[in-house]
Design an enzyme around this catalytic site. Structure first.
Site, short mmCIF file in Angstrom:
data_model
loop_
_atom_site.label_atom_id
_atom_site.label_comp_id
_atom_site.label_asym_id
_atom_site.label_seq_id
_atom_site.Cartn_x
_atom_site.Cartn_y
_atom_site.Cartn_z
N GLY A 1 61.34 23.54 84.17
CA GLY A 1 61.24 22.08 83.49
C GLY A 1 59.86 21.98 83.36
N HIS B 1 56.89 22.77 77.87
CA HIS B 1 55.89 22.70 76.93
C HIS B 1 55.99 23.93 75.75
CE1 HIS B 1 54.70 26.43 78.82
NE2 HIS B 1 54.54 25.72 79.99
N HIS C 1 57.65 27.39 76.79
CA HIS C 1 58.94 27.55 76.96
C HIS C 1 59.59 27.19 75.39
CE1 HIS C 1 57.49 25.08 80.50
NE2 HIS C 1 58.36 26.21 81.25
N ASP D 1 54.09 35.38 82.51
CA ASP D 1 54.27 35.99 83.95
C ASP D 1 54.76 37.28 83.79
OD1 ASP D 1 54.24 33.18 85.35
OD2 ASP D 1 55.42 32.73 83.35
N SER E 1 50.95 26.01 80.55
CA SER E 1 51.64 26.09 81.65
C SER E 1 51.93 24.68 82.15
CB SER E 1 50.53 27.08 82.75
OG SER E 1 51.03 26.52 84.21
P1 AMP Z 1 58.70 28.31 84.32
O1 AMP Z 1 59.05 26.96 83.98
O2 AMP Z 1 57.02 28.29 84.64
O3 AMP Z 1 59.39 29.13 85.39
O4 AMP Z 1 58.61 29.22 83.13
C1 AMP Z 1 59.80 29.41 82.47
C2 AMP Z 1 59.54 30.61 81.38
O5 AMP Z 1 58.83 30.12 80.36
C3 AMP Z 1 59.28 31.70 82.03
O6 AMP Z 1 59.84 33.00 81.26
C4 AMP Z 1 57.78 31.76 81.57
O7 AMP Z 1 57.13 33.04 81.59
C5 AMP Z 1 57.71 30.98 80.32
N1 AMP Z 1 56.43 30.59 80.03
C6 AMP Z 1 55.80 29.64 80.62
N2 AMP Z 1 54.45 29.56 80.10
C7 AMP Z 1 54.51 30.36 78.96
C8 AMP Z 1 53.57 30.31 77.71
N3 AMP Z 1 52.43 29.68 77.83
N4 AMP Z 1 54.05 31.38 76.66
C9 AMP Z 1 55.13 31.69 76.81
N5 AMP Z 1 56.03 31.88 77.66
C10 AMP Z 1 55.62 30.97 78.80
#
Ligand code: AMP
Length: 269
Positions: free
Chosen positions: A26, A29, A32, A141, A176
């Site tokens: 969640g 941005h 996501h 990631d 992020s």
């Molecule tokens: P998270 O909410 O941080 O667990 O991220 C969920 C998904 O979004 C994961 O697959 C992350 O690698 C991807 N993600 C997060 N930040 C970015 C970004 N700046 N660019 C591309 N994918 C992202």
């Protein structure tokens, strides 16, 4: 978009094939949302989940203070035409056998020893519950997507793991949820992390990797970042670079004003 909060209910849905699943924590941005857009363009239906997975946080990490913006997230997903949002029950992560990942004893796995165990354990559950044709991840990631690809291959799970490019702020800082802990000025300043990665790539073939690593760490430290790690490894398996390595991952984790920031770049050798 249908919002589903029951695991039993999501298990009972016959999604239109092929359908893609996007797990998130969640506070959505543009990073996501790029995954959601890709899903909408390439699959019949898209299911996004929002779940702050307690298993992947260490003792002194930000589990309880992790940013939560659920109504804003729902609006953003609606705008993109996401078909389903799954928000599992709080007990979704309970009573699970912890899965041991490969490739988890380097990079982020060194400073966050049980992090990838927690990630893989919850992703495995999501895959069993949703059974998607594809699961979309961001290359931000990098280690995470490599670990999940390896797991899915070893376990012969019939889901394509699709890894998509990093979306960045204007300054170059990788987007992020944790960037929310920083001011606009900080975010601009932290663009230096990506500049450092980019500036290093032309020298990969001509300068020793050890020298490059030392120079990059010095640069970041002098700029005011605390270095967690700065590594150049084989992008296929995160092992030390050998003569056979054709593609390297340059990966960095720094702490700036108590915020841990990661970034990476993949380059041919
Ligand atoms: P998270 O909410 O941080 O667990 O991220 C969920 C998904 O979004 C994961 O697959 C992350 O690698 C991807 N993600 C997060 N930040 C970015 C970004 N700046 N660019 C591309 N994918 C992202």
């Amino acid at each position: 978009m249908e919002v589903i909060t029951s695991t039993k209910e999501i298990e009972s849905i016959n999604f239109d094939s092929p359908f893609a699943f996007i797990p998130t924590m969640g506070n959505l941005h543009k990073g996501h949302l790029s995954l959601v857009k890709y899903g909408k363009e390439n699959y019949s239906e898209v299911i996004t989940s929002i779940f702050i997975n307690p298993l992947q946080f260490g003792k002194n990490e930000d589990f309880s203070s992790y940013p939560k913006t659920i109504s804003q997230d729902i609006q953003l997903l609606e705008n993109l035409g996401c078909n389903y949002l799954f928000i599992p029950e709080a007990n979704f992560a309970e009573n699970l056998d912890i899965i041991k990942p490969n490739f988890s004893d380097v990079l982020c796995g060194l400073s966050r020893p049980s992090h990838f165990h927690g990630v893989l354990t919850i992703i495995d559950k999501f895959l069993r519950v949703i059974k998607p044709d594809a699961c979309l991840f961001g290359l931000k990631d990098y280690q995470q997507q490599l670990i999940i690809k390896d797991f899915v291959e070893r376990k012969k799970i019939k889901t394509d793991i699709v890894s998509l490019p990093i979306v960045r702020e204007k300054s170059g800082l990788a987007m992020s949820s944790r960037n929310n802990y920083l001011s606009d000025e900080d975010k601009k300043f932290c663009g230096k992390i990506y500049s450092c990665l980019k500036n290093l790539t032309p020298s990969l073939k001509i300068t020793s990797l050890e020298v490059l690593k030392t120079e990059a760490k010095d640069f970041l430290q002098h700029a005011g970042f605390e270095i967690d790690y700065f590594e150049i490894v084989d992008a296929n398996n995160l092992s030390p670079v050998t003569k056979k390595t054709d593609k390297v991952l340059i990966a960095v984790a720094v702490i700036y004003k108590k915020v841990r920031l990661i970034d990476n770049i993949v380059a041919s050798l």
